[in-house]
Motif scaffolding. Structure first.
Motif, PDB file in Angstrom:
ATOM      1  N   LEU A  30       0.832  -1.202   0.000  1.00 14.89           N
ATOM      2  CA  LEU A  30       0.000   0.000   0.000  1.00 14.89           C
ATOM      3  C   LEU A  30       0.867   1.253   0.000  1.00 14.89           C
ATOM      4  N   VAL A  31       1.896   1.258   0.838  1.00 13.85           N
ATOM      5  CA  VAL A  31       2.805   2.404   0.890  1.00 13.85           C
ATOM      6  C   VAL A  31       3.511   2.570  -0.450  1.00 13.85           C
ATOM      7  N   GLY A  32       3.961   1.490  -1.034  1.00 15.82           N
ATOM      8  CA  GLY A  32       4.616   1.549  -2.336  1.00 15.82           C
ATOM      9  C   GLY A  32       3.694   2.071  -3.424  1.00 15.82           C
ATOM     10  N   ALA A  33       2.457   1.607  -3.441  1.00 15.71           N
ATOM     11  CA  ALA A  33       1.500   2.075  -4.439  1.00 15.71           C
ATOM     12  C   ALA A  33       1.170   3.551  -4.241  1.00 15.71           C
ATOM     13  N   ALA A  34       1.065   3.991  -2.996  1.00 16.50           N
ATOM     14  CA  ALA A  34       0.783   5.399  -2.722  1.00 16.50           C
ATOM     15  C   ALA A  34       1.948   6.286  -3.158  1.00 16.50           C
ATOM     16  N   LEU A  35       3.179   5.852  -2.880  1.00 18.32           N
ATOM     17  CA  LEU A  35       4.351   6.618  -3.315  1.00 18.32           C
ATOM     18  C   LEU A  35       4.453   6.648  -4.833  1.00 18.32           C
ATOM     19  N   PHE A  36       4.197   5.529  -5.478  1.00 19.90           N
ATOM     20  CA  PHE A  36       4.230   5.478  -6.936  1.00 19.90           C
ATOM     21  C   PHE A  36       3.189   6.426  -7.532  1.00 19.90           C
ATOM     22  N   GLY A  37       1.989   6.436  -6.969  1.00 18.15           N
ATOM     23  CA  GLY A  37       0.946   7.335  -7.455  1.00 18.15           C
ATOM     24  C   GLY A  37       1.285   8.796  -7.234  1.00 18.15           C
ATOM     25  N   ALA A  38       1.864   9.102  -6.077  1.00 22.37           N
ATOM     26  CA  ALA A  38       2.242  10.486  -5.787  1.00 22.37           C
ATOM     27  C   ALA A  38       3.349  10.960  -6.721  1.00 22.37           C
ATOM     28  N   ILE A  39       4.348  10.125  -6.940  1.00 20.87           N
ATOM     29  CA  ILE A  39       5.445  10.502  -7.839  1.00 20.87           C
ATOM     30  C   ILE A  39       4.938  10.647  -9.268  1.00 20.87           C
ATOM     31  N   THR A  40       4.070   9.748  -9.703  1.00 24.21           N
ATOM     32  CA  THR A  40       3.501   9.846 -11.047  1.00 24.21           C
ATOM     33  C   THR A  40       2.692  11.121 -11.202  1.00 24.21           C
ATOM     34  N   GLY A  41       1.900  11.468 -10.203  1.00 28.95           N
ATOM     35  CA  GLY A  41       1.126  12.706 -10.254  1.00 28.95           C
ATOM     36  C   GLY A  41       2.011  13.933 -10.307  1.00 28.95           C
ATOM     37  N   LEU A  42       3.075  13.939  -9.533  1.00 29.79           N
ATOM     38  CA  LEU A  42       4.002  15.071  -9.558  1.00 29.79           C
ATOM     39  C   LEU A  42       4.699  15.195 -10.909  1.00 29.79           C
ATOM     40  N   VAL A  43       5.074  14.072 -11.494  1.00 34.13           N
ATOM     41  CA  VAL A  43       5.720  14.113 -12.813  1.00 34.13           C
ATOM     42  C   VAL A  43       4.756  14.637 -13.870  1.00 34.13           C
ATOM     43  N   PHE A  44       3.537  14.170 -13.875  1.00 33.29           N
ATOM     44  CA  PHE A  44       2.557  14.662 -14.846  1.00 33.29           C
ATOM     45  C   PHE A  44       2.273  16.139 -14.637  1.00 33.29           C
ATOM     46  N   HIS A  45       2.203  16.570 -13.405  1.00 28.65           N
ATOM     47  CA  HIS A  45       1.981  17.990 -13.126  1.00 28.65           C
ATOM     48  C   HIS A  45       3.159  18.822 -13.633  1.00 28.65           C
ATOM     49  N   ALA A  46       4.378  18.358 -13.388  1.00 35.05           N
ATOM     50  CA  ALA A  46       5.559  19.084 -13.851  1.00 35.05           C
ATOM     51  C   ALA A  46       5.600  19.130 -15.380  1.00 35.05           C
ATOM     52  N   LEU A  47       5.268  18.025 -16.015  1.00 32.11           N
ATOM     53  CA  LEU A  47       5.265  18.011 -17.483  1.00 32.11           C
ATOM     54  C   LEU A  47       4.188  18.917 -18.059  1.00 32.11           C
ATOM     55  N   SER A  48       3.039  18.979 -17.408  1.00 35.66           N
ATOM     56  CA  SER A  48       1.963  19.833 -17.927  1.00 35.66           C
ATOM     57  C   SER A  48       2.323  21.308 -17.789  1.00 35.66           C
ATOM     58  N   ASN A  49       3.138  21.656 -16.797  1.00 36.38           N
ATOM     59  CA  ASN A  49       3.588  23.040 -16.662  1.00 36.38           C
ATOM     60  C   ASN A  49       4.767  23.349 -17.575  1.00 36.38           C
ATOM     61  N   TRP A  50       5.524  22.328 -17.953  1.00 37.14           N
ATOM     62  CA  TRP A  50       6.707  22.515 -18.781  1.00 37.14           C
ATOM     63  C   TRP A  50       6.333  22.745 -20.241  1.00 37.14           C
ATOM     64  N   PHE A  51       5.373  21.978 -20.741  1.00 33.77           N
ATOM     65  CA  PHE A  51       4.936  22.134 -22.127  1.00 33.77           C
ATOM     66  C   PHE A  51       3.920  23.256 -22.214  1.00 33.77           C
ATOM     67  N   PRO A  52       3.991  24.100 -23.263  1.00 35.38           N
ATOM     68  CA  PRO A  52       3.004  25.176 -23.393  1.00 35.38           C
ATOM     69  C   PRO A  52       1.627  24.603 -23.726  1.00 35.38           C
ATOM     70  N   GLN A  53       0.619  25.297 -23.242  1.00 32.12           N
ATOM     71  CA  GLN A  53      -0.737  24.848 -23.518  1.00 32.12           C
ATOM     72  C   GLN A  53      -1.123  25.231 -24.935  1.00 32.12           C
ATOM     73  N   ARG A  54      -1.837  24.346 -25.582  1.00 30.30           N
ATOM     74  CA  ARG A  54      -2.316  24.631 -26.929  1.00 30.30           C
ATOM     75  C   ARG A  54      -3.603  25.432 -26.823  1.00 30.30           C
TER      76      ARG A  54
END
Length: 64
Positions: A30-54
C-alpha cells in the motif's frame, strides 16, 4: 503473487481477506502504491507546466 484484499478475491470467486494479519502483511504494498501514485502525479503535473498549452479550437456557429 500480489493480491488485493477485496477486488481480486471477489473476482476469483473467493471471499475477501479482511483480516488484520493479511492487512498488516500487505501494508508495504500500500505504501509503495501510494508513493508510486504520488510521484507519477508530480511528474505529470511538472510536465503539464513545462509544455506550453495549446489554444482551444475556435467554435464556429451554425452555418444556416
Amino acid at each position: 503473487m500480489t493480491r488485493t484484499l477485496t477486488l481480486a478475491p471477489v473476482l476469483e470467486g473467493d471471499t475477501p481477506s479482511w483480516t488484520i494479519a493479511v492487512a498488516e502483511a500487505r501494508f508495504p504494498e500500500l505504501v509503495g502504491a501510494a508513493l508510486f501514485g504520488a510521484i507519477t502525479g508530480l511528474v505529470f503535473h511538472a510536465l503539464s507546466n513545462w509544455f506550453p498549452q495549446r489554444p482551444a479550437p475556435k467554435r464556429v456557429g451554425p452555418m444556416w
